[in-house]
Design a protein around this motif. Structure first.
Motif, PDB file in Angstrom:
ATOM      1  N   GLU A 135       0.834  -1.207   0.000  1.00  0.00           N
ATOM      2  CA  GLU A 135       0.000   0.000   0.000  1.00  0.00           C
ATOM      3  C   GLU A 135       0.871   1.261   0.000  1.00  0.00           C
ATOM      4  O   GLU A 135       0.506   2.277  -0.586  1.00  0.00           O
ATOM      5  CB  GLU A 135      -0.931   0.015   1.224  1.00  0.00           C
ATOM      6  N   LEU A 234      -4.894   5.109   5.026  1.00  0.00           N
ATOM      7  CA  LEU A 234      -5.165   3.831   4.377  1.00  0.00           C
ATOM      8  C   LEU A 234      -5.005   2.744   5.429  1.00  0.00           C
ATOM      9  O   LEU A 234      -3.908   2.499   5.916  1.00  0.00           O
ATOM     10  CB  LEU A 234      -4.183   3.572   3.219  1.00  0.00           C
ATOM     11  N   ARG A 236      -6.216  -0.658   5.186  1.00  0.00           N
ATOM     12  CA  ARG A 236      -6.937  -1.633   4.358  1.00  0.00           C
ATOM     13  C   ARG A 236      -6.524  -3.053   4.717  1.00  0.00           C
ATOM     14  O   ARG A 236      -5.353  -3.395   4.690  1.00  0.00           O
ATOM     15  CB  ARG A 236      -6.661  -1.336   2.900  1.00  0.00           C
TER      16      ARG A 236
END
Lengths: 295, 179
Positions: A135, A234, A236
């Motif tokens: 990421e 982020l 995730r």
């Protein structure tokens, strides 16, 4: 009856009666919770709020690799040998994620978030549970293409330092490369994907210059507090590893770490609905796990 | 102790047996049913049970069918399903071995599992793990000697239903000691 659990093909598996199976479970449940308690007391890593099934599988893998007969034997080893706890923690940070996982998510970041992020004088981005760095690399490429690298700082965290070591040495095999390039293009990538590799003739290792604006820190969403205010987070496929009972606490830390109107991205199959904090977020697009903090 | 969960493993090549099993399941089936299948095409539309979309930490309810979502491992927790980006096992994500292994840890002898016949390796190891924890497992295509079950002449659903009845009449132990 041995209580070990081998995947070794030489081992003869035998069916056991229901009560024998139940006994095995009861004993292993005790060993398992003792192990987590021991790791916490000895090293301060709190794994007690992680999902049991996830941990049990990783621990079973470790027992096999180290050829240990039981969880208690692993506990004995971990308590006495700090290297063993590092091996476990490193293993817990390792996942198969893939660059630009869910390309439509990155496409939405590019189309919906970037124009707004461009209006800030400087940007702070947090990649939670960075694992092997996929990421981080994905968002770093995106920022570079949007001309935002210079004014952005990416904070990457995971529950153990080894995640950062894995990130700095991120290699792709041929199959991974092809699928990553396809997703990069689907996500709205505007450049030549091959330029993100250390060596153009050998497209294996990701270019470490993408990590120039990245700082790493050890952070656990359950035991640690918010440490900054971010414009984009982020997180995730990281919430999935925490127990249902403390999910709300993790989401609270995320919310407290966002500027008002900041963006939060979570995994495709993750949800904020188990948390009372859900009302503080607004989805940018239905069916996409990209939110904006509104409260 | 009564069963609390039914696990279905359908490796590549077992689609037709899975489909006929799902079609026959009674709409008021007494357990939550969790399915991992390799085929991309969904088989669940033929099933009379309501189908629940599996998200992270989805609660398990009796009489619902939970098909594993693609590109994740499905981990069974007591009362709910977890997801993970753990690596592929036996080339599969979702993998049947992972489903069965985590169900063994969470449910032990309260789990009931069916592995549909296939030449694919996924699920065969998981079946052994489930057995080690006292679960009742039925592997299609492997003949078993058990007077209560009488596998040879029965449909898979009949075998599952007999296992459920046996669990209620405390005769389960004799049903479980077998290889």
């Amino acid at each position: 009856m041995a209580l070990s659990l081998e995947q070794d093909t030489n081992v003869d598996f035998t069916a056991v009666t229901a009560s024998e199976g139940r006994n095995r479970k009861e004993i292993e449940d005790i060993e398992f919770s003792n192990l987590l308690e021991g790791i916490y007391q000895r090293y301060g890593f709190d794994l007690r709020e992680l999902e049991t099934s996830f941990l049990r599988r990783r621990i079973r893998g470790l027992l096999q690799r180290e050829n240990l007969p039981s969880i208690s034997a692993l506990q004995e080893k971990i308590l006495r040998q700090p290297k063993s706890v590092d091996a476990l923690m490193s293993n817990l940070c390792s996942f198969e994620i893939g660059l630009f996982r869910d390309p439509e998510f990155y496409l939405a970041v590019r189309q919906r978030c970037i124009p707004l992020l461009k209006t800030y004088p400087s940007l702070r981005i947090w990649v939670v549970g960075c694992s092997e760095g996929d990421e981080i690399y994905s968002i770093a490429m995106l920022l570079r293409e949007e001309g935002l690298s210079e004014k952005s700082k990416i904070y990457a965290t995971d529950i153990h330092q080894s995640a950062w070591e894995l990130t700095q040495e991120r290699f792709l095999d041929d199959v991974e490369f092809d699928s990553a390039r396809a997703r990069y293009q689907q996500s709205g990538g505007t450049g030549d994907f091959t330029r993100y590799f250390a060596n153009r003739s050998d497209l294996k290792r990701l270019d470490a210059s993408l990590l120039e604006n990245v700082v790493f820190g050890q952070h656990n969403l359950i035991t640690d507090q918010s440490f900054n205010e971010f414009h984009l987070i982020l997180c995730r496929n990281h919430l999935i590893h925490f127990k249902r009972s403390i999910h709300h606490r993790a989401v609270q830390v995320l919310r407290n770490s966002l500027v008002v109107l900041g963006f939060l991205g979570i995994g495709e199959k993750e949800t904020l609905k188990w948390s009372q904090q859900e009302k503080c977020f607004e989805a940018l697009q239905p069916n996409l796990k990209l939110y904006r903090r509104t409260l | 102790m009564a069963f609390e969960i039914l696990l279905l493993g359908a490796p590549e090549g077992s689609e037709s047996s899975l489909k006929s099993f799902l079609r026959e399941l009674p709409y008021d089936f007494s357990l939550p049913v969790v399915l991992v299948q390799h085929a991309e095409a969904s088989m669940v539309s033929s099933c009379p049970l309501p189908v629940s979309d599996v998200e992270d930490k989805t609660l398990l309810r009796s009489g619902y069918l939970y098909p594993a979502p693609p590109h994740y491992q499905v981990l069974v927790e007591c009362g709910h399903l977890g997801l993970s980006l753990d690596e592929a096992v036996a080339g599969a994500r979702p993998s049947i071995d992972v489903l069965f292994e985590t169900a063994a840890y969470a449910y032990a002898d309260r789990a009931l599992a069916v592995l549909f016949h296939s030449s694919h390796v996924d699920g065969k190891w998981g079946i052994k793990i489930l057995r080690n924890y006292g679960a009742y497992v039925y592997q299609q295509g492997i003949e078993t000697v058990s007077p209560l079950v009488g596998a040879a002449q029965s449909s898979i659903l009949q075998i599952v239903q007999r296992a459920l009845e046996a669990s209620e009449t405390e005769t389960r132990t004799s049903l479980l000691i077998r290889n």
